[in-house]
Motif scaffolding. Structure first.
Motif, PDB file in Angstrom:
ATOM      1  N   ASP A  87       1.127  -1.767   0.171  1.00 27.88           N
ATOM      2  CA  ASP A  87       0.331   0.298  -0.079  1.00 27.88           C
ATOM      3  C   ASP A  87       1.202   1.210   0.260  1.00 27.88           C
ATOM      4  O   ASP A  87       1.319   1.341   0.888  1.00 27.88           O
ATOM      5  N   GLY A  88       0.576   2.309  -1.005  1.00 33.34           N
ATOM      6  CA  GLY A  88       1.425   3.424  -0.861  1.00 33.34           C
ATOM      7  C   GLY A  88       3.209   3.273  -1.108  1.00 33.34           C
ATOM      8  O   GLY A  88       3.860   4.146  -1.334  1.00 33.34           O
ATOM      9  N   ILE A  89       3.715   2.507  -2.022  1.00 34.32           N
ATOM     10  CA  ILE A  89       5.150   1.923  -2.198  1.00 34.32           C
ATOM     11  C   ILE A  89       4.997   1.471  -3.980  1.00 34.32           C
ATOM     12  O   ILE A  89       3.849   0.400  -4.402  1.00 34.32           O
ATOM     13  N   GLY A  90       5.363   2.147  -4.277  1.00 31.32           N
ATOM     14  CA  GLY A  90       5.780   1.953  -6.033  1.00 31.32           C
ATOM     15  C   GLY A  90       7.616   0.875  -5.812  1.00 31.32           C
ATOM     16  O   GLY A  90       8.047   0.732  -4.940  1.00 31.32           O
ATOM     17  N   ILE A  91       6.806   0.050  -6.904  1.00 29.16           N
ATOM     18  CA  ILE A  91       8.572  -0.929  -7.120  1.00 29.16           C
ATOM     19  C   ILE A  91       8.641  -0.744  -8.929  1.00 29.16           C
ATOM     20  O   ILE A  91       8.652  -0.466  -9.787  1.00 29.16           O
ATOM     21  N   PHE A  92      10.776  -0.197  -8.648  1.00 33.16           N
ATOM     22  CA  PHE A  92      10.742  -0.396  -9.760  1.00 33.16           C
ATOM     23  C   PHE A  92      12.080  -1.214 -10.598  1.00 33.16           C
ATOM     24  O   PHE A  92      12.312  -1.590  -9.411  1.00 33.16           O
ATOM     25  N   TYR A  93      11.322  -1.902 -11.349  1.00 37.36           N
ATOM     26  CA  TYR A  93      12.241  -3.142 -11.664  1.00 37.36           C
ATOM     27  C   TYR A  93      13.785  -2.840 -12.516  1.00 37.36           C
ATOM     28  O   TYR A  93      13.155  -2.325 -13.293  1.00 37.36           O
ATOM     29  N   ARG A  94      14.671  -3.090 -12.275  1.00 31.25           N
ATOM     30  CA  ARG A  94      16.092  -2.608 -13.300  1.00 31.25           C
ATOM     31  C   ARG A  94      16.866  -3.965 -13.342  1.00 31.25           C
ATOM     32  O   ARG A  94      17.224  -4.606 -12.822  1.00 31.25           O
ATOM     33  N   SER A  95      16.719  -3.584 -14.930  1.00 34.81           N
ATOM     34  CA  SER A  95      17.879  -5.327 -14.902  1.00 34.81           C
ATOM     35  C   SER A  95      18.051  -6.302 -14.978  1.00 34.81           C
ATOM     36  O   SER A  95      18.389  -7.485 -14.131  1.00 34.81           O
ATOM     37  N   LEU A  96      16.620  -6.741 -14.874  1.00 37.06           N
ATOM     38  CA  LEU A  96      15.935  -8.245 -14.584  1.00 37.06           C
ATOM     39  C   LEU A  96      17.210  -8.523 -15.604  1.00 37.06           C
ATOM     40  O   LEU A  96      16.034  -9.113 -16.948  1.00 37.06           O
ATOM     41  N   ASP A  97      17.143 -10.120 -15.909  1.00 41.00           N
ATOM     42  CA  ASP A  97      17.667 -11.479 -16.559  1.00 41.00           C
ATOM     43  C   ASP A  97      16.912 -12.016 -15.640  1.00 41.00           C
ATOM     44  O   ASP A  97      16.426 -12.952 -14.690  1.00 41.00           O
ATOM     45  N   VAL A  98      15.873 -13.307 -17.369  1.00 36.64           N
ATOM     46  CA  VAL A  98      15.696 -14.483 -17.466  1.00 36.64           C
ATOM     47  C   VAL A  98      16.123 -15.629 -17.528  1.00 36.64           C
ATOM     48  O   VAL A  98      16.486 -15.807 -18.619  1.00 36.64           O
ATOM     49  N   TYR A  99      15.890 -16.796 -16.932  1.00 43.26           N
ATOM     50  CA  TYR A  99      17.357 -18.407 -17.734  1.00 43.26           C
ATOM     51  C   TYR A  99      16.396 -18.952 -17.228  1.00 43.26           C
ATOM     52  O   TYR A  99      16.301 -19.180 -15.520  1.00 43.26           O
ATOM     53  N   VAL A 100      17.288 -20.103 -17.794  1.00 47.25           N
ATOM     54  CA  VAL A 100      16.167 -21.465 -17.059  1.00 47.25           C
ATOM     55  C   VAL A 100      17.616 -22.079 -16.436  1.00 47.25           C
ATOM     56  O   VAL A 100      18.705 -22.336 -16.877  1.00 47.25           O
ATOM     57  N   SER A 101      17.847 -23.230 -15.438  1.00 49.87           N
ATOM     58  CA  SER A 101      18.163 -23.695 -14.494  1.00 49.87           C
ATOM     59  C   SER A 101      17.668 -25.064 -14.612  1.00 49.87           C
ATOM     60  O   SER A 101      17.229 -25.308 -13.814  1.00 49.87           O
ATOM     61  N   TYR A 102      18.781 -25.920 -14.245  1.00 47.30           N
ATOM     62  CA  TYR A 102      18.455 -27.268 -13.861  1.00 47.30           C
ATOM     63  C   TYR A 102      19.455 -27.692 -13.561  1.00 47.30           C
ATOM     64  O   TYR A 102      20.991 -27.558 -13.798  1.00 47.30           O
TER      65      TYR A 102
END
Length: 203
Positions: A87-102
């Motif tokens: 409530d009342g707090i925003g979030i900045f997402y920066r430099s997000l990397d998505v990958y698969v791990s096995y």
């Protein structure tokens, strides 16, 4: 003349001390206000969910010899959602990397998610395609892949690494590291997860 000069230096030093004390008091008040706001609002880390995942390829191409060891090919589409529960707090997402791990090893190239801002209670959805071509594996992982190819199912993890910042009013916090781990137990040959899976989130 000498007394006048000493008095003038004394007044100047006292003025400088007052200015420095005033600056320190102002900075301290601002920091105290921010801390109080954060304590009252109690920012909660974002909630990530692996909404869906489709496995198009997961195989070890045939090799005429065991030297070099077999390599892994993988193709997957993952649909991830991020929810800001604050409530009342925003979030900045920066430099997000998505990958698969096995089995603890990255087996796809990292896909970069564009920076974005998430207002309170907003939900953001990403659906990147994740590829791994001729990924070298250690011997223990090669044996595990062969076993799972025989059983027809595999346990993978969709991982998100990046940075986040909190926003309260016009104030923006420093940068925090974000690590998201989403388990994905999947059937091979076009298999998909059974339903939405909650992800582990560390900030």
């Amino acid at each position: 003349m000498w007394k006048h000069r000493c008095y003038h230096d004394y007044e100047r030093r006292r003025l400088i001390r007052r200015i420095l004390l005033g600056i320190l008091a102002f900075v301290g008040l601002v920091l105290l206000t921010i801390i109080v706001i954060l304590i009252i609002l109690r920012p909660t880390k974002p909630r990530f969910t692996l909404q869906d995942a489709v496995l198009y390829a997961f195989n070890l191409p045939p090799s005429p010899t065991e030297l070099p060891p077999p390599t892994l090919n993988l193709t997957m589409q993952a649909t991830l959602s991020a929810h800001n529960p604050n409530d009342g707090i925003g979030i900045f997402y920066r430099s997000l990397d998505v990958y698969v791990s096995y089995r603890g090893q990255q087996v796809s190239r990292a896909v970069v998610i564009p920076p974005s801002y998430q207002d309170h209670h907003d939900i953001t959805v990403w659906s990147p395609y994740l590829y791994g071509i001729a990924v070298p594996l250690p011997p223990y992982a090669v044996d595990a892949v062969r076993e799972e190819l025989n059983t027809g199912a595999v346990m993978l993890k969709v991982v998100v690494e990046g940075e986040v910042k909190w926003k309260v009013g016009s104030w923006v916090s420093g940068t925090y590291h974000l690590h998201v781990n989403c388990p994905a137990y999947m059937r091979l040959a076009g298999g998909r997860i059974g339903g939405p899976e909650r992800c582990g989130v560390d900030v």
